[in-house]
Design a protein around this motif. Structure first.
Motif, short mmCIF file in Angstrom:
data_model
loop_
_atom_site.label_atom_id
_atom_site.label_comp_id
_atom_site.label_asym_id
_atom_site.label_seq_id
_atom_site.Cartn_x
_atom_site.Cartn_y
_atom_site.Cartn_z
N VAL A 208 88.37 -8.35 31.53
CA VAL A 208 87.99 -7.53 32.52
C VAL A 208 88.26 -6.34 32.26
O VAL A 208 87.90 -5.07 32.36
CB VAL A 208 88.51 -8.03 33.73
N ALA A 209 89.82 -5.91 31.47
CA ALA A 209 90.21 -4.92 31.36
C ALA A 209 89.52 -3.88 30.20
O ALA A 209 89.35 -2.97 30.47
CB ALA A 209 91.65 -4.95 30.93
N VAL A 210 89.10 -4.81 29.14
CA VAL A 210 88.23 -4.07 28.19
C VAL A 210 86.75 -3.74 28.73
O VAL A 210 86.44 -2.55 28.34
CB VAL A 210 88.04 -4.96 26.98
N VAL A 211 86.29 -4.51 29.50
CA VAL A 211 85.01 -3.90 30.15
C VAL A 211 85.39 -2.91 31.17
O VAL A 211 84.58 -1.88 31.00
CB VAL A 211 84.36 -5.13 31.11
N TRP A 212 86.46 -2.90 31.72
CA TRP A 212 86.59 -1.55 32.34
C TRP A 212 87.00 -0.18 31.67
O TRP A 212 86.17 0.71 31.79
CB TRP A 212 87.92 -1.65 33.51
N ILE A 213 87.60 -0.51 30.60
CA ILE A 213 87.59 0.74 29.86
C ILE A 213 86.43 1.10 29.04
O ILE A 213 86.18 2.41 29.33
CB ILE A 213 88.77 0.33 28.45
N VAL A 214 85.72 0.28 28.58
CA VAL A 214 84.41 0.52 28.08
C VAL A 214 83.28 1.33 29.24
O VAL A 214 82.85 2.38 28.79
CB VAL A 214 83.70 -0.63 27.48
N ALA A 215 83.44 0.78 30.33
CA ALA A 215 82.68 1.39 31.69
C ALA A 215 83.13 2.71 31.66
O ALA A 215 82.19 3.64 31.82
CB ALA A 215 82.93 0.44 32.72
N VAL A 216 84.43 3.09 31.54
CA VAL A 216 84.85 4.34 32.05
C VAL A 216 84.68 5.49 30.66
O VAL A 216 84.12 6.49 31.02
CB VAL A 216 86.45 4.39 32.06
N LEU B 2 92.18 4.53 33.86
CA LEU B 2 92.70 3.52 32.93
C LEU B 2 93.70 2.79 33.45
O LEU B 2 94.06 1.66 33.11
CB LEU B 2 93.29 3.95 31.61
N TRP B 3 94.29 3.26 34.52
CA TRP B 3 95.45 2.37 35.19
C TRP B 3 94.90 0.94 35.92
O TRP B 3 95.75 0.08 35.77
CB TRP B 3 96.12 3.21 36.54
N PRO B 4 93.84 0.85 36.32
CA PRO B 4 93.29 -0.48 37.08
C PRO B 4 93.26 -1.63 35.58
O PRO B 4 93.57 -2.60 35.85
CB PRO B 4 91.92 -0.28 37.23
N ALA B 5 92.89 -0.97 34.35
CA ALA B 5 92.86 -1.80 33.29
C ALA B 5 94.29 -2.35 33.04
O ALA B 5 94.49 -3.55 32.79
CB ALA B 5 92.31 -0.99 32.13
N LEU B 6 95.14 -1.50 33.03
CA LEU B 6 96.71 -1.84 32.62
C LEU B 6 97.17 -3.08 34.03
O LEU B 6 97.85 -3.55 33.40
CB LEU B 6 97.60 -0.51 32.82
#
Length: 122
Positions: free
Chosen positions: A72-80, A99-103
């Protein structure tokens, strides 16, 4: 926390197979029922667990929360990243904050795994 639960947790952290954890804890239970003071007989749970060989160096099944949160974190980073690449104007300060939500997801996954491994039944 009981001696058996602490021992099971220490064994799981070492990657010992669940069947072996159950056998070791059953042996300790047998001694406990005889009235033996476990801490004196076996030593501290961590020390006693260290006598057993570590399991294979691989991600264990108990770590599925960490795996899911990592995806989910990688998907979030890719989306951003995609949103920024598409030309959506993200202020610099928001780009870092995004990027904080991914962390947070990664840390949450690891904490859940640790708590889950510690609270699993013996």
């Amino acid at each position: 926390m009981t001696y058996q639960r602490d021992l099971a947790f220490a064994l799981r952290l070492r990657g010992v197979a669940e069947k072996d954890v159950a056998d070791i804890v059953a042996e300790v239970d047998a001694h406990a029922q005889e009235g033996i003071v476990l801490e004196e007989f076996f030593g501290a749970p961590d020390e006693y667990a260290a006598r057993f060989p570590e399991g294979p160096k691989r991600l264990r099944d108990a770590a599925w929360w960490t795996k899911v949160s990592a995806v989910v974190a990688v998907v979030w980073i890719v989306a951003v990243t995609v949103v920024a690449a598409l030309g959506v104007d993200l202020p610099v300060r928001f780009g870092v904050i995004a990027l904080w939500p991914a962390l947070g997801l990664m840390v949450l996954g690891m904490v859940v795994d640790i708590v889950w491994a510690h609270r699993r039944p013996v």
